[in-house]
Design a protein around this motif. Structure first.
Motif, PDB file in Angstrom:
ATOM      1  N   VAL A 162      -1.909  -7.565  10.033  1.00  0.00           N
ATOM      2  CA  VAL A 162      -1.753  -6.791   8.689  1.00  0.00           C
ATOM      3  C   VAL A 162      -0.474  -6.438   7.900  1.00  0.00           C
ATOM      4  N   GLY A 163       0.309  -5.947   8.349  1.00  0.00           N
ATOM      5  CA  GLY A 163       1.379  -6.504   7.265  1.00  0.00           C
ATOM      6  C   GLY A 163       2.207  -7.336   6.938  1.00  0.00           C
ATOM      7  N   ASP A 164       1.919  -8.385   8.124  1.00  0.00           N
ATOM      8  CA  ASP A 164       2.531  -9.657   7.865  1.00  0.00           C
ATOM      9  C   ASP A 164       1.617 -10.259   6.679  1.00  0.00           C
ATOM     10  N   LEU A 165      -0.211 -10.046   6.530  1.00  0.00           N
ATOM     11  CA  LEU A 165      -0.950 -10.847   5.873  1.00  0.00           C
ATOM     12  C   LEU A 165      -0.897 -10.250   4.109  1.00  0.00           C
ATOM     13  N   VAL A 166      -0.786  -9.345   4.231  1.00  0.00           N
ATOM     14  CA  VAL A 166      -0.529  -8.455   2.984  1.00  0.00           C
ATOM     15  C   VAL A 166       0.594  -8.936   2.581  1.00  0.00           C
ATOM     16  N   SER A 167       2.526  -8.765   2.964  1.00  0.00           N
ATOM     17  CA  SER A 167       3.149  -9.938   2.492  1.00  0.00           C
ATOM     18  C   SER A 167       2.619 -11.558   1.926  1.00  0.00           C
ATOM     19  N   THR A 168       1.925 -11.436   2.699  1.00  0.00           N
ATOM     20  CA  THR A 168       1.404 -13.472   2.712  1.00  0.00           C
ATOM     21  C   THR A 168       0.741 -13.552   1.754  1.00  0.00           C
ATOM     22  N   HIS A 169      -0.396 -12.685   0.876  1.00  0.00           N
ATOM     23  CA  HIS A 169      -1.098 -12.486  -0.010  1.00  0.00           C
ATOM     24  C   HIS A 169      -0.975 -11.643  -1.247  1.00  0.00           C
ATOM     25  N   ARG A 170      -0.396 -10.600  -0.992  1.00  0.00           N
ATOM     26  CA  ARG A 170      -0.046  -9.561  -2.127  1.00  0.00           C
ATOM     27  C   ARG A 170      -1.119  -9.154  -3.148  1.00  0.00           C
ATOM     28  N   PRO A 171      -2.088  -8.361  -2.433  1.00  0.00           N
ATOM     29  CA  PRO A 171      -2.821  -7.395  -3.028  1.00  0.00           C
ATOM     30  C   PRO A 171      -2.368  -6.571  -2.906  1.00  0.00           C
ATOM     31  N   ALA A 172      -3.234  -5.811  -3.613  1.00  0.00           N
ATOM     32  CA  ALA A 172      -2.831  -4.251  -3.859  1.00  0.00           C
ATOM     33  C   ALA A 172      -3.226  -4.086  -2.937  1.00  0.00           C
TER      34      ALA A 172
END
Length: 254
Positions: A162-172
């Motif tokens: 999840v940390g990696d995906l959030v860093s890639t997609h940058r949603p709130a």
């Protein structure tokens, strides 16, 4: 950064009890906020309001139209294969199918596209749920204790994913959790909800990947546990706690 979530004076009442009572919160675009609180303090109620699954009784709630929720249970459709579950609600066609395949690849499930839900492990099923959320390219990702039902090792791997995906997609992101370590490991900010309002809202300054032995993170963890009502022993050299008080185990707040 611009604001993705803007909440002012949010109030939600059930019977005579105000579960949320004048709550204020902003989340910037691309920011990861973890929300802690004891059971029944209104964490999931807040998440449901942000996801349009519940309504406020009063106050201002502004959120992006593009938002998705990942729940504690994967909530997959038994009659659809993994790729079909990712594509639920999307227009049929090659473009959507390609997006779904890319989303499964991002969560490491390329070879499971045709798998039935009952053949997937708990972690694999939750990854399908995460791919289903991200394929919609949300501006706001709402996570309702998505790792709580997983074993300890799978939970850590899912946190990293999840940390990696959030860093890639940058949603709130708003993560609802009981796990202080999880919140400190993942979030840019950690808030504590009590009596319908936020009593704590702290920025986590450490960069990723975070070292759990970092003294600053250890101090933050202690403050958060105290705000959650957990009695902790004094730091070495401090005054002793009353007899019978012990340091919580790692899973004490899960």
């Amino acid at each position: 950064m611009s604001v993705a979530v803007h909440i002012r004076g949010l109030r939600r009442v059930f019977g005579t009890r105000a579960v949320l009572d004048g709550l204020d919160l902003d989340i910037e675009r691309g920011e990861f906020v973890a929300l802690l609180g004891a059971s029944g303090t209104g964490k999931t109620t807040l998440l449901r309001i942000l996801g349009a699954l519940d309504r406020p009784d009063s106050g201002t709630v502004l959120v992006p139209e593009a938002r998705t929720i990942v729940f504690q249970e994967p909530r997959l459709v038994p009659s659809k294969r993994a790729l079909g579950n990712v594509l639920v609600g999307l227009p049929r066609g090659a473009a959507s199918r390609e997006r779904g395949q890319r989303a499964l690849a991002e969560v490491g499930l390329t070879e499971h596209a045709n798998a039935w839900p009952h053949t997937l492990s708990g972690g694999e099923a939750q990854r399908v749920g995460l791919a289903r959320a991200l394929v919609r390219e949300p501006e706001l990702l709402l996570l309702d204790e998505p790792f709580a039902a997983l074993d300890a090792l799978t939970r850590l791997r899912m946190q990293d994913l999840v940390g990696d995906l959030v860093s890639t997609h940058r949603p709130a992101v708003l993560l609802v959790t009981h796990d202080v370590d999880e919140a400190v490991r993942l979030a840019d900010r950690v808030a504590v909800l009590r009596d319908g309002t936020l009593i704590t809202d702290e920025t986590v300054g450490a960069r990723h990947p975070r070292d759990p032995a970092d003294p600053a993170l250890t101090a933050l963890r202690r403050r958060l546990l105290t705000d959650l009502g957990v009695r902790l022993p004094e730091e070495p050299g401090g005054a002793p706690e009353p007899d019978g008080v012990r340091q919580p185990t790692e899973g004490a707040m899960r």
